[in-house]
Design an enzyme around this catalytic site. Structure first.
Site, PDB file in Angstrom:
ATOM      1  N   GLN A   1       6.074 -35.059 -19.324  1.00 56.37           N
ATOM      2  CA  GLN A   1       4.463 -34.144 -19.346  1.00 56.37           C
ATOM      3  C   GLN A   1       3.925 -34.448 -20.234  1.00 56.37           C
ATOM      4  OE1 GLN A   1       4.446 -30.543 -19.342  1.00 56.37           O
ATOM      5  NE2 GLN A   1       6.088 -31.621 -17.972  1.00 56.37           N
TER       6      GLN A   1
ATOM      7  N   ASP B   1      10.850 -26.658 -13.710  1.00 57.02           N
ATOM      8  CA  ASP B   1       8.833 -27.134 -13.118  1.00 57.02           C
ATOM      9  C   ASP B   1       8.900 -26.555 -11.240  1.00 57.02           C
ATOM     10  OD1 ASP B   1       7.116 -27.538 -14.421  1.00 57.02           O
ATOM     11  OD2 ASP B   1       7.112 -30.115 -14.335  1.00 57.02           O
TER      12      ASP B   1
ATOM     13  N   GLU C   1       4.269 -24.208 -24.690  1.00 59.24           N
ATOM     14  CA  GLU C   1       4.179 -24.014 -23.023  1.00 59.24           C
ATOM     15  C   GLU C   1       5.737 -24.363 -22.618  1.00 59.24           C
ATOM     16  OE1 GLU C   1       2.571 -24.875 -18.415  1.00 59.24           O
ATOM     17  OE2 GLU C   1       2.372 -26.775 -20.905  1.00 59.24           O
ATOM     18  N   HIS C   2       6.838 -25.247 -23.343  1.00 57.37           N
ATOM     19  CA  HIS C   2       8.061 -25.871 -23.816  1.00 57.37           C
ATOM     20  C   HIS C   2       8.328 -25.983 -24.203  1.00 57.37           C
ATOM     21  CE1 HIS C   2       5.448 -26.860 -19.193  1.00 57.37           C
ATOM     22  NE2 HIS C   2       6.252 -26.617 -19.063  1.00 57.37           N
TER      23      HIS C   2
ATOM     24  N   HIS D   1     -14.965  18.825 -23.844  1.00 64.27           N
ATOM     25  CA  HIS D   1     -13.721  18.729 -23.370  1.00 64.27           C
ATOM     26  C   HIS D   1     -13.027  20.025 -23.928  1.00 64.27           C
ATOM     27  CE1 HIS D   1     -14.615  14.792 -23.363  1.00 64.27           C
ATOM     28  NE2 HIS D   1     -13.722  13.859 -23.198  1.00 64.27           N
TER      29      HIS D   1
ATOM     30  N   GLN E   1     -16.533 -22.905  -6.608  1.00 59.18           N
ATOM     31  CA  GLN E   1     -17.077 -22.086  -5.332  1.00 59.18           C
ATOM     32  C   GLN E   1     -15.593 -21.538  -4.641  1.00 59.18           C
ATOM     33  OE1 GLN E   1     -16.592 -26.006  -5.566  1.00 59.18           O
ATOM     34  NE2 GLN E   1     -16.168 -27.031  -3.995  1.00 59.18           N
TER      35      GLN E   1
ATOM     36  N   GLU F   1     -13.472  15.324 -32.717  1.00 61.98           N
ATOM     37  CA  GLU F   1     -14.155  14.323 -32.102  1.00 61.98           C
ATOM     38  C   GLU F   1     -15.438  15.039 -31.866  1.00 61.98           C
ATOM     39  OE1 GLU F   1     -11.621  11.707 -29.508  1.00 61.98           O
ATOM     40  OE2 GLU F   1     -10.661  11.823 -30.639  1.00 61.98           O
TER      41      GLU F   1
ATOM     42  N   SER G   1      -1.022 -29.301 -20.399  1.00 55.31           N
ATOM     43  CA  SER G   1       0.457 -29.086 -20.009  1.00 55.31           C
ATOM     44  C   SER G   1       1.075 -29.975 -21.692  1.00 55.31           C
ATOM     45  CB  SER G   1       1.497 -30.543 -19.167  1.00 55.31           C
ATOM     46  OG  SER G   1       2.152 -29.499 -19.325  1.00 55.31           O
TER      47      SER G   1
ATOM     48  N   HIS H   1       1.374 -35.681 -16.994  1.00 53.45           N
ATOM     49  CA  HIS H   1       0.625 -35.131 -16.270  1.00 53.45           C
ATOM     50  C   HIS H   1      -0.802 -35.636 -16.359  1.00 53.45           C
ATOM     51  CE1 HIS H   1       2.768 -31.577 -14.429  1.00 53.45           C
ATOM     52  NE2 HIS H   1       3.663 -31.201 -15.616  1.00 53.45           N
TER      53      HIS H   1
END
Length: 420
Positions: free
Chosen positions: A251, A353, A319-320, A412, A183, A407, A229, A254
């Protein structure tokens, strides 16, 4: 942890939850209701999902001040210094508008313009992430975004965590709303009576937030669809098993879907890390979560040599990535795919981090093959500038008209020839 030998045919890609049909339909329904009923839908969903009945969504200046006052001087100083480090790093990413001219009077250039309004989603409810505030807000400020809107779900008391408010106050955010979930994403994308719509939405969230960002993309821009992660540690025999295990678990705690992988050339280290992980797990407050993560997504891959290990890491595109080798700079030069790279034993992933300065909003699930960390460019857009002189126009008009007809676009060509 599971120990296995590397071979080039091994599949290192993991399966990541991209949402069920039921979850997607739920998100689509929420977005539709918010577009139709605005604030009334936000209040209703907040009561339903967060168990809180609110009469006002906007966080007051008094609440912001109270959040800062609730923290110790030590914690305030740490957040301020982290914000300064993040700001300093991102200032080095700034681009400038530019213009060039040639001897025929042609002027070409690029104009850099910050986005007008950005929405920042900060996870909340049962957890508090001041680092998410800083990492998403500071590059937007450096980029020159004038309106930054923060949304975050309330706790059971109907308020945001003091530490989140304190980070927002330090970062300079003044427009904050106590609303979360799909929301909140819908409100940022389409607007309500209380919340004016934005141009881009950034920040992590649960599967419903991720699916909502996917749904509204196109009507607004988004940063990325972030998955769980992940960390990869590239190590040789010089690495310390206890330190590597601690980094993998950093990690794993997480969430149950976090992924922790050791890629090493040393079987002795592999066995030592496996033992250390299970020993250290017993002492973790979030043992149950970390244990599930290690069981389902934890791996130790033993390679014959460093060349093979580098192949494995580039296939993972983590990612890391921590490089704990005798010569980490040499290994780093051969890494093609990683969100953030941490070099040496004194640069564990939590340094990035929270404090060092580079952004911790990073590409996950192998998307580091083509994606980058959140950065200043994400909050700016580029406009091309074109001005031909009469001399340049006449010198090139026949070529341009010819290209247009190539084209099949006669109008044009005539737009060029009308000026001849």
């Amino acid at each position: 942890m599971q120990i296995e030998r590397y071979n080039e045919g091994i599949s290192l890609k993991r399966s990541v939850d991209s949402g069920t049909d039921e979850q997607r339909k739920t998100v689509q329904g929420i977005i539709s209701e918010v577009r139709k009923d605005g604030d009334a839908a936000l209040f209703s969903y907040t009561e339903r999902f967060d168990g809180v009945k609110l009469t006002d969504l906007r966080v007051t200046q008094e609440e912001l001040n109270a959040g800062l006052a609730a923290l110790s001087e030590e914690h305030i100083a740490v957040i301020r210094e982290a914000a300064e480090n993040i700001q300093s790093f991102h200032q080095k990413q700034q681009r400038n508008s530019w213009i060039t001219t040639d001897d025929m009077g042609t002027m070409l250039g690029q104009k850099i313009t910050p986005l007008d309004a950005v929405g920042v989603y900060v996870p909340g409810g049962t957890a508090a992430y001041p680092s998410s505030v800083l990492m998403n807000v500071m590059p937007a400020l450096v980029a020159g975004v004038k309106r930054i809107v923060m949304v975050s779900p309330p706790g059971k008391d109907g308020k945001l965590a003091p530490v989140v408010l304190a980070a927002a106050k330090i970062a300079g955010v003044t427009e904050i709303y106590t609303v979360g979930g799909a929301q909140a994403i819908a409100a940022l994308a389409y607007g309500t009576d209380s919340i004016d719509k934005v141009d881009k939405i950034v920040g992590p969230g649960n599967i419903y937030v991720a699916l909502a960002k996917r749904e509204v993309f196109g009507d607004v821009s988004i940063d990325m669809i972030a998955g769980p992660s992940e960390i990869a540690v590239l190590a040789d025999k010089t690495a310390n098993a206890a330190e590597v295990a601690a980094d993998l678990l950093s990690q794993a705690e997480h969430d149950a879907f976090a992924c922790s992988v050791l890629v090493t050339t040393s079987m002795e280290l592999a066995e030592g890390v496996s033992q250390e992980v299970h020993k250290q797990l017993e002492l973790l407050p979030r043992k149950e979560i970390a244990e599930q993560s290690i069981r389902n997504f934890g791996r130790i891959i033993v390679c014959a040599n460093m060349s093979e290990a580098l192949l494995a890491v580039n296939e993972l595109a983590p990612e890391h990535l921590e490089i704990l080798t005798e010569n980490p700079m040499e290994a780093m030069a051969k890494i093609r795919h990683a969100g953030a790279i941490f070099l040496g034993r004194f640069s564990p992933e939590p340094v990035g981090d929270y404090f060092a300065g580079p952004n911790h909003v990073l590409p996950t699930n192998g998307t580091a093959r083509f994606a980058s960390p959140l950065n200043v460019d994400d909050f700016q857009k580029k406009s091309s500038i074109i001005m031909y002189s009469e001399k340049a126009f006449r010198a090139n008009s026949e070529k341009i008209a010819s290209f247009a007809r190539l084209e099949g676009l006669e109008a044009h060509a005539r737009a060029i020839e009308a000026r001849k």
